[in-house]
Structure formats: C-alpha cells, structure tokens
Design a protein around this motif. Structure first.
Motif, PDB file in Angstrom:
ATOM      1  N   LEU A 159      -3.816  -8.123  -6.854  1.00 41.42           N
ATOM      2  CA  LEU A 159      -5.070  -8.763  -7.270  1.00 41.42           C
ATOM      3  C   LEU A 159      -5.804  -9.376  -6.085  1.00 41.42           C
ATOM      4  O   LEU A 159      -6.924  -9.871  -6.243  1.00 41.42           O
ATOM      5  CB  LEU A 159      -4.782  -9.838  -8.322  1.00 41.42           C
ATOM      6  CG  LEU A 159      -4.153  -9.359  -9.637  1.00 41.42           C
ATOM      7  CD1 LEU A 159      -3.925 -10.539 -10.572  1.00 41.42           C
ATOM      8  CD2 LEU A 159      -5.014  -8.306 -10.311  1.00 41.42           C
ATOM      9  N   SER A 160      -5.147  -9.363  -4.899  1.00 39.60           N
ATOM     10  CA  SER A 160      -5.811  -9.868  -3.703  1.00 39.60           C
ATOM     11  C   SER A 160      -7.086  -9.077  -3.449  1.00 39.60           C
ATOM     12  O   SER A 160      -7.145  -7.871  -3.717  1.00 39.60           O
ATOM     13  CB  SER A 160      -4.889  -9.746  -2.484  1.00 39.60           C
ATOM     14  OG  SER A 160      -3.686 -10.447  -2.693  1.00 39.60           O
ATOM     15  N   GLU A 161      -8.064  -9.759  -2.943  1.00 34.63           N
ATOM     16  CA  GLU A 161      -9.393  -9.157  -2.771  1.00 34.63           C
ATOM     17  C   GLU A 161      -9.322  -7.885  -1.924  1.00 34.63           C
ATOM     18  O   GLU A 161      -8.925  -7.897  -0.770  1.00 34.63           O
ATOM     19  CB  GLU A 161     -10.340 -10.162  -2.110  1.00 34.63           C
ATOM     20  CG  GLU A 161     -11.769  -9.654  -2.012  1.00 34.63           C
ATOM     21  CD  GLU A 161     -12.700 -10.709  -1.449  1.00 34.63           C
ATOM     22  OE1 GLU A 161     -13.869 -10.377  -1.213  1.00 34.63           O
ATOM     23  OE2 GLU A 161     -12.246 -11.859  -1.253  1.00 34.63           O
ATOM     24  N   GLY A 162      -9.723  -6.787  -2.538  1.00 35.82           N
ATOM     25  CA  GLY A 162      -9.854  -5.526  -1.820  1.00 35.82           C
ATOM     26  C   GLY A 162      -8.564  -4.773  -1.552  1.00 35.82           C
ATOM     27  O   GLY A 162      -8.613  -3.644  -1.051  1.00 35.82           O
ATOM     28  N   LEU A 163      -7.382  -5.339  -1.871  1.00 36.62           N
ATOM     29  CA  LEU A 163      -6.131  -4.673  -1.512  1.00 36.62           C
ATOM     30  C   LEU A 163      -5.950  -3.374  -2.294  1.00 36.62           C
ATOM     31  O   LEU A 163      -5.596  -2.331  -1.725  1.00 36.62           O
ATOM     32  CB  LEU A 163      -4.941  -5.603  -1.741  1.00 36.62           C
ATOM     33  CG  LEU A 163      -3.567  -5.011  -1.369  1.00 36.62           C
ATOM     34  CD1 LEU A 163      -3.545  -4.561   0.088  1.00 36.62           C
ATOM     35  CD2 LEU A 163      -2.461  -6.022  -1.620  1.00 36.62           C
ATOM     36  N   ALA A 164      -6.164  -3.414  -3.616  1.00 36.89           N
ATOM     37  CA  ALA A 164      -6.001  -2.207  -4.422  1.00 36.89           C
ATOM     38  C   ALA A 164      -6.961  -1.116  -3.967  1.00 36.89           C
ATOM     39  O   ALA A 164      -6.594   0.076  -3.906  1.00 36.89           O
ATOM     40  CB  ALA A 164      -6.215  -2.528  -5.898  1.00 36.89           C
ATOM     41  N   GLU A 165      -8.193  -1.502  -3.629  1.00 37.38           N
ATOM     42  CA  GLU A 165      -9.185  -0.520  -3.183  1.00 37.38           C
ATOM     43  C   GLU A 165      -8.755   0.131  -1.862  1.00 37.38           C
ATOM     44  O   GLU A 165      -8.908   1.341  -1.671  1.00 37.38           O
ATOM     45  CB  GLU A 165     -10.550  -1.185  -3.025  1.00 37.38           C
ATOM     46  CG  GLU A 165     -11.259  -1.522  -4.330  1.00 37.38           C
ATOM     47  CD  GLU A 165     -10.647  -2.714  -5.054  1.00 37.38           C
ATOM     48  OE1 GLU A 165      -9.823  -3.432  -4.435  1.00 37.38           O
ATOM     49  OE2 GLU A 165     -10.987  -2.932  -6.228  1.00 37.38           O
ATOM     50  N   ARG A 166      -8.202  -0.662  -0.939  1.00 40.31           N
ATOM     51  CA  ARG A 166      -7.736  -0.095   0.328  1.00 40.31           C
ATOM     52  C   ARG A 166      -6.517   0.798   0.117  1.00 40.31           C
ATOM     53  O   ARG A 166      -6.383   1.842   0.771  1.00 40.31           O
ATOM     54  CB  ARG A 166      -7.394  -1.212   1.317  1.00 40.31           C
ATOM     55  CG  ARG A 166      -8.615  -1.873   1.927  1.00 40.31           C
ATOM     56  CD  ARG A 166      -8.231  -2.636   3.179  1.00 40.31           C
ATOM     57  NE  ARG A 166      -7.803  -1.752   4.273  1.00 40.31           N
ATOM     58  CZ  ARG A 166      -7.400  -2.197   5.462  1.00 40.31           C
ATOM     59  NH1 ARG A 166      -7.354  -3.513   5.705  1.00 40.31           N
ATOM     60  NH2 ARG A 166      -7.034  -1.367   6.414  1.00 40.31           N
ATOM     61  N   LEU A 167      -5.628   0.397  -0.800  1.00 41.62           N
ATOM     62  CA  LEU A 167      -4.468   1.243  -1.097  1.00 41.62           C
ATOM     63  C   LEU A 167      -4.898   2.556  -1.728  1.00 41.62           C
ATOM     64  O   LEU A 167      -4.260   3.599  -1.520  1.00 41.62           O
ATOM     65  CB  LEU A 167      -3.499   0.500  -2.018  1.00 41.62           C
ATOM     66  CG  LEU A 167      -2.657  -0.605  -1.370  1.00 41.62           C
ATOM     67  CD1 LEU A 167      -1.865  -1.371  -2.425  1.00 41.62           C
ATOM     68  CD2 LEU A 167      -1.707  -0.026  -0.321  1.00 41.62           C
ATOM     69  N   ALA A 168      -5.977   2.529  -2.501  1.00 42.53           N
ATOM     70  CA  ALA A 168      -6.481   3.766  -3.113  1.00 42.53           C
ATOM     71  C   ALA A 168      -6.869   4.783  -2.044  1.00 42.53           C
ATOM     72  O   ALA A 168      -6.729   6.002  -2.238  1.00 42.53           O
ATOM     73  CB  ALA A 168      -7.671   3.459  -4.018  1.00 42.53           C
ATOM     74  N   LEU A 169      -7.351   4.312  -0.903  1.00 39.45           N
ATOM     75  CA  LEU A 169      -7.726   5.203   0.188  1.00 39.45           C
ATOM     76  C   LEU A 169      -6.501   5.855   0.850  1.00 39.45           C
ATOM     77  O   LEU A 169      -6.640   6.828   1.582  1.00 39.45           O
ATOM     78  CB  LEU A 169      -8.526   4.428   1.245  1.00 39.45           C
ATOM     79  CG  LEU A 169      -9.851   3.818   0.757  1.00 39.45           C
ATOM     80  CD1 LEU A 169     -10.489   2.992   1.863  1.00 39.45           C
ATOM     81  CD2 LEU A 169     -10.805   4.909   0.274  1.00 39.45           C
ATOM     82  N   CYS A 170      -5.322   5.285   0.581  1.00 39.84           N
ATOM     83  CA  CYS A 170      -4.086   5.833   1.151  1.00 39.84           C
ATOM     84  C   CYS A 170      -3.548   7.010   0.342  1.00 39.84           C
ATOM     85  O   CYS A 170      -2.510   7.588   0.685  1.00 39.84           O
ATOM     86  CB  CYS A 170      -3.018   4.748   1.244  1.00 39.84           C
ATOM     87  SG  CYS A 170      -3.477   3.364   2.305  1.00 39.84           S
ATOM     88  N   LYS A 171      -4.256   7.352  -0.765  1.00 40.34           N
ATOM     89  CA  LYS A 171      -3.873   8.489  -1.610  1.00 40.34           C
ATOM     90  C   LYS A 171      -2.438   8.358  -2.111  1.00 40.34           C
ATOM     91  O   LYS A 171      -1.572   9.188  -1.812  1.00 40.34           O
ATOM     92  CB  LYS A 171      -4.084   9.803  -0.862  1.00 40.34           C
ATOM     93  CG  LYS A 171      -5.527  10.013  -0.455  1.00 40.34           C
ATOM     94  CD  LYS A 171      -5.734  11.393   0.113  1.00 40.34           C
ATOM     95  CE  LYS A 171      -7.159  11.469   0.578  1.00 40.34           C
ATOM     96  NZ  LYS A 171      -7.980  12.530   0.475  1.00 40.34           N
ATOM     97  N   ILE A 172      -2.208   7.297  -2.869  1.00 41.03           N
ATOM     98  CA  ILE A 172      -0.888   7.051  -3.468  1.00 41.03           C
ATOM     99  C   ILE A 172      -0.516   8.223  -4.369  1.00 41.03           C
ATOM    100  O   ILE A 172      -1.278   8.607  -5.256  1.00 41.03           O
ATOM    101  CB  ILE A 172      -0.899   5.749  -4.302  1.00 41.03           C
ATOM    102  CG1 ILE A 172      -1.365   4.553  -3.449  1.00 41.03           C
ATOM    103  CG2 ILE A 172       0.467   5.502  -4.919  1.00 41.03           C
ATOM    104  CD1 ILE A 172      -0.422   4.159  -2.365  1.00 41.03           C
ATOM    105  N   ALA A 173       0.646   8.800  -4.161  1.00 39.72           N
ATOM    106  CA  ALA A 173       1.094   9.927  -4.984  1.00 39.72           C
ATOM    107  C   ALA A 173       1.762   9.467  -6.273  1.00 39.72           C
ATOM    108  O   ALA A 173       1.615  10.092  -7.324  1.00 39.72           O
ATOM    109  CB  ALA A 173       2.057  10.802  -4.186  1.00 39.72           C
ATOM    110  N   HIS A 174       2.496   8.359  -6.191  1.00 40.35           N
ATOM    111  CA  HIS A 174       3.310   7.931  -7.334  1.00 40.35           C
ATOM    112  C   HIS A 174       3.348   6.403  -7.380  1.00 40.35           C
ATOM    113  O   HIS A 174       3.570   5.758  -6.352  1.00 40.35           O
ATOM    114  CB  HIS A 174       4.731   8.500  -7.181  1.00 40.35           C
ATOM    115  CG  HIS A 174       5.676   8.123  -8.293  1.00 40.35           C
ATOM    116  ND1 HIS A 174       7.039   8.020  -8.118  1.00 40.35           N
ATOM    117  CD2 HIS A 174       5.441   7.851  -9.599  1.00 40.35           C
ATOM    118  CE1 HIS A 174       7.611   7.688  -9.258  1.00 40.35           C
ATOM    119  NE2 HIS A 174       6.666   7.579 -10.177  1.00 40.35           N
TER     120      HIS A 174
END
Length: 526
Positions: A159-174
């Motif tokens: 829930l930290s600001e912008g963390l989920a959005e930055r992780l989305a750019l890492c192309k999480i597979a699972h």
C-alpha cells in the motif's frame, strides 16, 4: 466404406501422435521441474499434490490466454496440511518462470525465514518491508532488474505510495499468497490491508495467482475467493489430516503450572503458544529460572527485528529448546524437529489451532499437540454460537469422541482413522483437573478446618509434595493455589461457611459428588 475406414485410421494415427507428443512434453516438464527442485533445494521427490500445483502454475504462465470451462485459468487456492511442502509449490516454479514471483507473507518472521532459505539455496531474492530507506528500495529494484527470482513482501508494504505500480513494471509472473486464511481471519479486524489485495493483484496483472493455506473451512474459502479473485477459483485440496500428530487435552485450573510441568516432562524442542505477549514473557521467565536461560526464550510481535532474528537463530539449531511465543511465531515456521506444541490458551478457531499444532512433527516424526483447558475457557467459548468456527475448540476440548475427527469435520467432513488422540487411546474424555482434585481431596479429608489463607498454604504444600519427584524442588506458589481455590468456589465446588464456622471453607457436596460421578470439562496431568 474403405475411404471412411482409411480416414478413421488417419485420424486415429494423428490422435496417437498427439497423445505421444503431449506425454513427452509432460515428461520433459516433470524432468525439468524435478531437476530444478533437486539443484536448488536438494530434494529428489515431489508429492503428487505439489506436482499438480506446480504444473498448473507453469501451464497458466506459459498459456495465459487459455480458458477452461470455469474461467479459473491462473487462479487457484491450494490447501495442503502444515509440513506438506507448500513453499515448494511456488519456489520451484519461480526458478522456471520468465518473470519474478511475488510472495506475500503475513509476518516478518516468515519473510526472514524464507529469505534465509533462499540464501541457503543460492536463489536471488529481495525483501520489501516497512521502514526501508529510498536507497534500500532502489537497490531492491536494481536486483530485480538483474534477475532476482523471488520478491518477498507483506500486504501493508504494497500500500506504500507507488510501490505496486513500480512492481507492475517488473512483469510479475506469479503472485503467491501464503497463509491466505488471514484474509478472512484478520482482514476485517486489525489487518485491513488484506482486503486490498484484490485491487493490488489487478494492478500487478500477474499471469498466475495462487493462494496457499493449510486449513480452511468452506466459509473461509469463500471469503478468500471473493477478496483475492473476485469470483470462481480452482480449489486444490489434499488430505488435511496429519497422522503423525497426537492430540491431547489437559484440563487444569492452574494452566500456567500445568504448562510448566509439561515443558519439563515432554520431549524437546517444544513450543508453548501463549495468548498474550505478557503471558509469553512470564512463562519464559519462570521456565528459564528452572531450566536455564540458554534453553528458554520468548517471542512475540513486540520485539524489535534484531531481537526476533536473535531468537530465531537460537531456536532453529537446538534440540533442547523451549520457546514461549504468541501466534507471531506460529505460521510458516520451518523448524522440522519440534516434538511438542502446548497451548496455554486455546486458539480462536479450529483452523488457527490446526495451523499452530501443525508446527510439530514436520520431519514426519510423531509429535504431541497438547491443549490446556479450564472452566473459564469452557464458559468463554460457550458464548459463541453453536456450530460457529469459534465454538469448535470447545467441542474439541470437551469431546467424548475422537478429537482428530472433530477438527477434520470443521474443515469439511474429511474422514480419517485416528492415529492418535487421548480420547481414542483412553476410551473416554479427559479426566477432571488433578490440581483441583488435589485441593478438593484436601478439604474433604476433614482432619482440619481451613480458612482461605490456611487452605492456600495447605494446597501449596500438597501440590509441591505431589510434584517434588518431577521437579526436584518446590514450584507451586500461593498465587497458583489461590487461582485453583477461587475457581472451585466460583463453580460452587467449595464454599465459605456461615456461623458458627464463619470463614471456614468446606465442600459443596452436590458439586463435589457430581464431579465424582462424571468427567468434568477440566482435567489431566496438571
């Protein structure tokens, strides 16, 4: 006719070739999976349930557009009993997937444990947690870009600001959610971040999402499905029973002293689960004074990270240790040789109890799960609605039938032959509390009249005399005796006389006779 037969033969040949190709492909996948598991973790065998889960993850990641008839492709809840190797189900495929695997844990202790495990296996991993500096975060992202396979985090940090959005750019597979029952257990109370996981998953857009838990009733499964997946989901369930765990209930009026006695007598290493931080510290202090401070520690969520790390490093290699802890140490513990799990206070639900009792015997050896139960517990749990998840523990503790089956019934009615519980072994419910019985017999001898103070002193003397051969010293004190006496008076088994024996304590004959005629809800080897 000949043309039709030739066409059928052609179709049959093509089908056989397709089946052979699929079989070879599956064989290649299995060989690849097994090779990865052996190389990283030194294991040469995966259970059928593990293979099924791993194959589902790999297939969904490699074929993200395919849909099955239930539209659940890439969405699964996996129920495997504690000690069955849930972590292998997401760690092994993480080695084979193109993108990183994000694993969500409820507790920092679990993240620390898995990080240690990743380091031992030589697998690059990063940890996102609260309190990290900007430099630490940037270093984590750099390592992900350089090929880190595992990302460890808890729901709150996402829930930290912008963390989920930055992780989305890492192309999480699972995305793997460990201890997923926390969505139901904690999401509506003190961990609201769990209710945000569905939104976070949509932001990350992983190809596969898997929720793992050891125990879950139909209501909990429904809640997990709604919050995390927003609809239908595959449920993969193995047997919930752990045959190597033996279930016992010890009824006691002084549960603290009963836990002390068991901690001295039972095989170690062992855990004592305590309901509060204060109880964990208090229990540890008393045991440390008797067993030695190098053999007893406490662990709870109030410790600093460095203190937790120190306790974990102390506990894991020892075979003589006693750990007094809250549920903060409960989930995901990977110490395999715990021989006994004692509950000073009962868990809130059957699922929680199975999770915590399941810390024992993870190496396959026989382990004891001992629940301490008192009249106060009985009264508290009786306030819960009949048939509720919370009421199950009272039914379990006060049962005259197989305790194992009561727990399995709470999870959906799985039937299992009992491989060990005190009711099946003894053929009856747990006996009346021996500490309370000793006090009642003391008063019943009528060789001397007692007031409150003299009865407490006599009870301390009697109980210490009884246990001297176990401890080699006196361990019962006036606070323990007074606790027993007050409960007996509250239950109207003892009473204070009026004139002319004002202040003297005597038996309430009806209450005492009733205890002698039938087994009470408090008993055992306290």
């Amino acid at each position: 006719m000949e043309k039709i037969e030739n066409e059928q033969e052609k179709i049959g040949t093509e089908y056989l070739e397709q089946c052979t190709a699929e079989d070879e492909q599956q064989k290649d996948t299995e060989d690849t999976v097994m090779a990865a598991a052996k190389r990283a973790f030194g294991i040469s065998y995966l259970y059928p349930w593990q293979r099924l889960v791993i194959e589902n993850i790999l297939d969904s990641a490699q074929n993200p557009e395919s849909e099955d008839e239930f539209s659940c492709h890439g969405k699964q809840i996996v129920l495997l009993p504690t000690g069955a190797g849930k972590s292998m189900c997401f760690l092994v495929p993480s080695l084979l997937l193109k993108g990183p695997t994000l694993v969500l844990y409820p507790l920092l202790a679990l993240m620390s444990d898995q990080k240690r495990r990743m380091d031992d296996a030589g697998i690059e991993s990063v940890v996102f947690r609260g309190g990290q500096s900007k430099e630490e975060r940037e270093e984590n992202f750099a390592r992900i870009q350089n090929g880190a396979k595992i990302i460890l985090a808890n729901p709150e940090v996402l829930l930290s600001e912008g963390l989920a959005e930055r992780l989305a750019l890492c192309k999480i597979a699972h995305v793997a959610i460990d201890e997923a029952h926390c969505v139901s257990e904690w999401g509506d109370t003190f961990r609201p971040a769990y209710l945000e996981l569905g939104r976070i998953i949509r932001t990350l857009e992983p190809k596969v999402v898997t929720a793992f838990t050891a125990t879950a009733s139909s209501g909990v499964l429904s809640r997990i499905s709604d919050v995390l997946f927003g609809g239908p989901v595959h449920i993969i369930r193995s047997d919930s029973d752990r045959p190597n765990i033996r279930y016992y209930v010890v009824n006691a009026y002084s549960k603290k002293r009963a836990a002390f006695r068991l901690a001295v007598m039972e095989r170690k290493p062992l855990i004592i689960f305590c309901g509060t931080r204060g109880n964990a510290e208090d229990m540890a202090r008393e045991l440390a004074a008797y067993l030695g401070s190098d053999k007893v520690k406490f662990y709870h969520a109030g410790l600093e990270r460095e203190e937790k790390d120190a306790v974990e490093k102390w506990f894991y290699p020892r075979d003589d240790a006693v750990l007094c802890c809250t549920c903060a140490f409960g989930m995901g513990v990977d110490k395999k040789d715990i021989h006994c799990v004692i509950h000073l206070e009962p868990s809130p639900t059957a699922e929680a109890y199975l999770q915590e009792a399941g810390r024992g015997g993870r190496d396959g050896s026989v382990a004891k799960a001992i629940l301490l139960w008192s009249r106060a517990d009985s009264e508290r749990y009786a306030s819960f609605k009949e048939g509720s998840r919370e009421r199950v523990l009272a039914k379990f503790a006060e049962s005259t039938t197989c305790r194992r089956q009561i727990l399995l019934d709470a999870l959906g009615g799985e039937q299992a032959a009992c491989s060990g519980c005190d009711v099946c072994e003894r053929g009856e419910a747990a006996p009346f509390a021996s500490d309370a019985g000793a006090v009642l017999k003391l008063v019943g001898r009528r060789k001397k009249s007692y007031d409150a103070d003299s009865l407490s002193a006599a009870a301390v003397s009697e109980l210490n005399r009884r246990d001297l051969n176990i401890f080699g010293e006196y361990v019962w004190n006036h606070a323990d005796a007074e606790r027993v006496i007050l409960q007996l008076m509250g239950e109207k088994k003892l009473k204070t006389c009026g004139w002319p024996w004002r202040g003297k304590i005597t038996l309430c004959r009806d209450g005492f006779l009733q205890n002698k005629r039938s087994r009470s809800t408090a008993g055992g080897t306290s």
